[in-house]
Structure formats: C-alpha cells, structure tokens
Design a protein around this motif. Sequence first.
Motif, mmCIF file in Angstrom:
data_model
loop_
_atom_site.group_PDB
_atom_site.id
_atom_site.type_symbol
_atom_site.label_atom_id
_atom_site.label_comp_id
_atom_site.label_asym_id
_atom_site.label_seq_id
_atom_site.Cartn_x
_atom_site.Cartn_y
_atom_site.Cartn_z
ATOM 1 N N GLN A 13 83.591 4.641 63.898
ATOM 2 C CA GLN A 13 82.622 3.560 63.918
ATOM 3 C C GLN A 13 81.328 4.075 64.506
ATOM 4 O OE1 GLN A 13 84.259 0.323 66.178
ATOM 5 N NE2 GLN A 13 85.488 -0.388 64.471
ATOM 6 N N PHE A 14 80.228 3.534 64.048
ATOM 7 C CA PHE A 14 78.936 3.852 64.631
ATOM 8 C C PHE A 14 78.054 2.636 64.480
ATOM 9 C CE2 PHE A 14 79.065 5.340 60.303
ATOM 10 C CZ PHE A 14 77.886 4.869 59.752
ATOM 11 N N ASN A 15 77.131 2.511 65.397
ATOM 12 C CA ASN A 15 76.220 1.375 65.376
ATOM 13 C C ASN A 15 75.014 1.694 64.511
ATOM 14 O OD1 ASN A 15 77.769 -0.159 67.204
ATOM 15 N ND2 ASN A 15 76.913 0.988 68.913
ATOM 16 N N VAL A 16 74.547 0.697 63.805
ATOM 17 C CA VAL A 16 73.322 0.835 63.040
ATOM 18 C C VAL A 16 72.343 -0.224 63.524
ATOM 19 C CG1 VAL A 16 74.379 1.860 61.000
ATOM 20 C CG2 VAL A 16 74.185 -0.621 61.157
ATOM 21 N N GLU A 17 71.089 0.125 63.429
ATOM 22 C CA GLU A 17 70.016 -0.768 63.842
ATOM 23 C C GLU A 17 69.183 -1.147 62.626
ATOM 24 O OE1 GLU A 17 69.689 -1.711 67.050
ATOM 25 O OE2 GLU A 17 71.358 -0.435 67.688
ATOM 26 N N ASP A 19 66.415 -1.166 60.077
ATOM 27 C CA ASP A 19 65.598 -0.087 59.512
ATOM 28 C C ASP A 19 66.264 1.281 59.526
ATOM 29 O OD1 ASP A 19 63.537 -1.593 58.527
ATOM 30 O OD2 ASP A 19 62.314 -1.399 60.321
ATOM 31 N N ASP A 20 67.499 1.395 60.033
ATOM 32 C CA ASP A 20 68.225 2.655 59.866
ATOM 33 C C ASP A 20 68.469 2.884 58.380
ATOM 34 O OD1 ASP A 20 68.346 3.138 62.573
ATOM 35 O OD2 ASP A 20 70.488 2.709 62.771
ATOM 36 N N VAL A 21 68.579 4.153 58.000
ATOM 37 C CA VAL A 21 68.833 4.516 56.607
ATOM 38 C C VAL A 21 70.139 5.283 56.535
ATOM 39 C CG1 VAL A 21 68.007 5.857 54.636
ATOM 40 C CG2 VAL A 21 66.379 4.667 56.092
ATOM 41 N N LEU A 22 70.988 4.884 55.593
ATOM 42 C CA LEU A 22 72.210 5.618 55.310
ATOM 43 C C LEU A 22 72.050 6.241 53.925
ATOM 44 C CD1 LEU A 22 74.909 3.018 56.421
ATOM 45 C CD2 LEU A 22 73.998 4.922 57.740
ATOM 46 N N VAL A 23 72.271 7.544 53.845
ATOM 47 C CA VAL A 23 72.224 8.242 52.568
ATOM 48 C C VAL A 23 73.618 8.821 52.333
ATOM 49 C CG1 VAL A 23 71.183 10.098 51.224
ATOM 50 C CG2 VAL A 23 69.780 8.778 52.829
ATOM 51 N N LEU A 24 74.275 8.329 51.318
ATOM 52 C CA LEU A 24 75.605 8.788 50.952
ATOM 53 C C LEU A 24 75.471 9.646 49.707
ATOM 54 C CD1 LEU A 24 77.296 5.292 51.270
ATOM 55 C CD2 LEU A 24 77.120 7.030 53.043
ATOM 56 N N TYR A 25 76.191 10.759 49.670
ATOM 57 C CA TYR A 25 76.055 11.665 48.534
ATOM 58 C C TYR A 25 77.338 12.450 48.329
ATOM 59 C CZ TYR A 25 75.148 14.852 52.412
ATOM 60 O OH TYR A 25 75.241 15.556 53.582
ATOM 61 N N THR A 26 77.517 12.909 47.113
ATOM 62 C CA THR A 26 78.645 13.767 46.807
ATOM 63 C C THR A 26 78.236 15.226 46.985
ATOM 64 O OG1 THR A 26 78.068 13.781 44.467
ATOM 65 C CG2 THR A 26 79.686 12.134 45.187
ATOM 66 N N THR A 81 76.134 12.061 43.011
ATOM 67 C CA THR A 81 75.917 10.657 43.317
ATOM 68 C C THR A 81 75.110 10.558 44.599
ATOM 69 O OG1 THR A 81 78.017 10.035 42.306
ATOM 70 C CG2 THR A 81 77.025 8.451 43.827
ATOM 71 N N LEU A 82 74.084 9.725 44.570
ATOM 72 C CA LEU A 82 73.255 9.424 45.737
ATOM 73 C C LEU A 82 73.207 7.915 45.908
ATOM 74 C CD1 LEU A 82 70.124 11.691 45.226
ATOM 75 C CD2 LEU A 82 71.487 11.599 47.320
ATOM 76 N N ILE A 83 73.415 7.457 47.126
ATOM 77 C CA ILE A 83 73.290 6.043 47.468
ATOM 78 C C ILE A 83 72.411 5.964 48.709
ATOM 79 C CG2 ILE A 83 74.479 3.949 48.205
ATOM 80 C CD1 ILE A 83 76.997 5.088 46.785
ATOM 81 N N VAL A 84 71.367 5.136 48.660
ATOM 82 C CA VAL A 84 70.470 4.963 49.797
ATOM 83 C C VAL A 84 70.535 3.504 50.223
ATOM 84 C CG1 VAL A 84 68.100 5.074 50.627
ATOM 85 C CG2 VAL A 84 68.945 6.827 49.048
ATOM 86 N N LEU A 85 70.846 3.281 51.488
ATOM 87 C CA LEU A 85 70.917 1.929 52.056
ATOM 88 C C LEU A 85 69.979 1.842 53.252
ATOM 89 C CD1 LEU A 85 74.802 1.651 52.207
ATOM 90 C CD2 LEU A 85 73.334 0.606 50.498
ATOM 91 N N ARG A 86 69.135 0.826 53.280
ATOM 92 C CA ARG A 86 68.292 0.562 54.447
ATOM 93 C C ARG A 86 68.856 -0.701 55.097
ATOM 94 N NH1 ARG A 86 64.252 2.943 56.956
ATOM 95 N NH2 ARG A 86 63.495 3.886 55.048
ATOM 96 N N ILE A 87 69.154 -0.614 56.384
ATOM 97 C CA ILE A 87 69.758 -1.713 57.107
ATOM 98 C C ILE A 87 68.703 -2.767 57.433
ATOM 99 C CG2 ILE A 87 71.066 -2.378 59.179
ATOM 100 C CD1 ILE A 87 72.524 -0.451 57.167
ATOM 101 N N SER A 88 68.999 -4.010 57.111
ATOM 102 C CA SER A 88 68.123 -5.124 57.482
ATOM 103 C C SER A 88 68.992 -6.236 58.050
ATOM 104 C CB SER A 88 67.330 -5.623 56.269
ATOM 105 O OG SER A 88 68.204 -6.139 55.287
ATOM 106 N N HIS A 89 68.438 -6.969 58.942
ATOM 107 C CA HIS A 89 69.183 -8.077 59.567
ATOM 108 C C HIS A 89 68.484 -9.370 59.335
ATOM 109 C CE1 HIS A 89 72.150 -5.698 61.821
ATOM 110 N NE2 HIS A 89 71.206 -4.789 61.860
#
Length: 89
Positions: A13-17, A19-26, A81-89
């Motif tokens: 587990q990790f905390n996200v804030e 505007d953090d960005v998660l980049v998932l890739y193969t 595969t590339l996935i980009v997620l920007r965290i918003s609340h």
Amino acid sequence: MGVLRDYVWENEQFNVETDDVLVLYTHGVIEARDREQRPFGNEKLVEPVRNGPHDANALLGLLRDELIAHQGSALGVDDQTLIVLRISH
C-alpha cells in the motif's frame, strides 16, 4: 499482464495525494530499442512526468510520441502498454 506460476505476490500500500501521477507500463516500453539497440529505459519515462504537461491525456500522448520516436515506429517488438493516471479528489 502475464502471471508466472512460481511468482510470489506481495501486497503493498502507498498513499497518494492530489495531483500525484501514476504511470503504469509493460516491460515492452522500457525495453524498446532504437537503431543502435539502446533501450528506452525508465529515465525517458521519468523526465516527462516531472517536467511534462499536467493533463494526464497530454502526458500520455507525449510519452507515446517519445516511445515512437525512440523505436522509429508505432509498432514495437514486444507488448507495449502505457497508462497515465492523475489523482484528483
């Protein structure tokens, strides 16, 4: 995502804030080779995330364009595969 029979999975587990960005890739992304057989590598993902556009779609487009330019084609040798997620609340 491929699963190896003998792989031992661990949950983390990790905390996200906001505007953090998660980049998932193969692995096909970071292992993509240029004409001199140099891999794309992690750093070519990290720099645009640090300094690139704020919008997730624009960042994804930039990363995709960088990958295509690096390997000289839209088609890689392996899965990509590339996935980009920007965290918003």
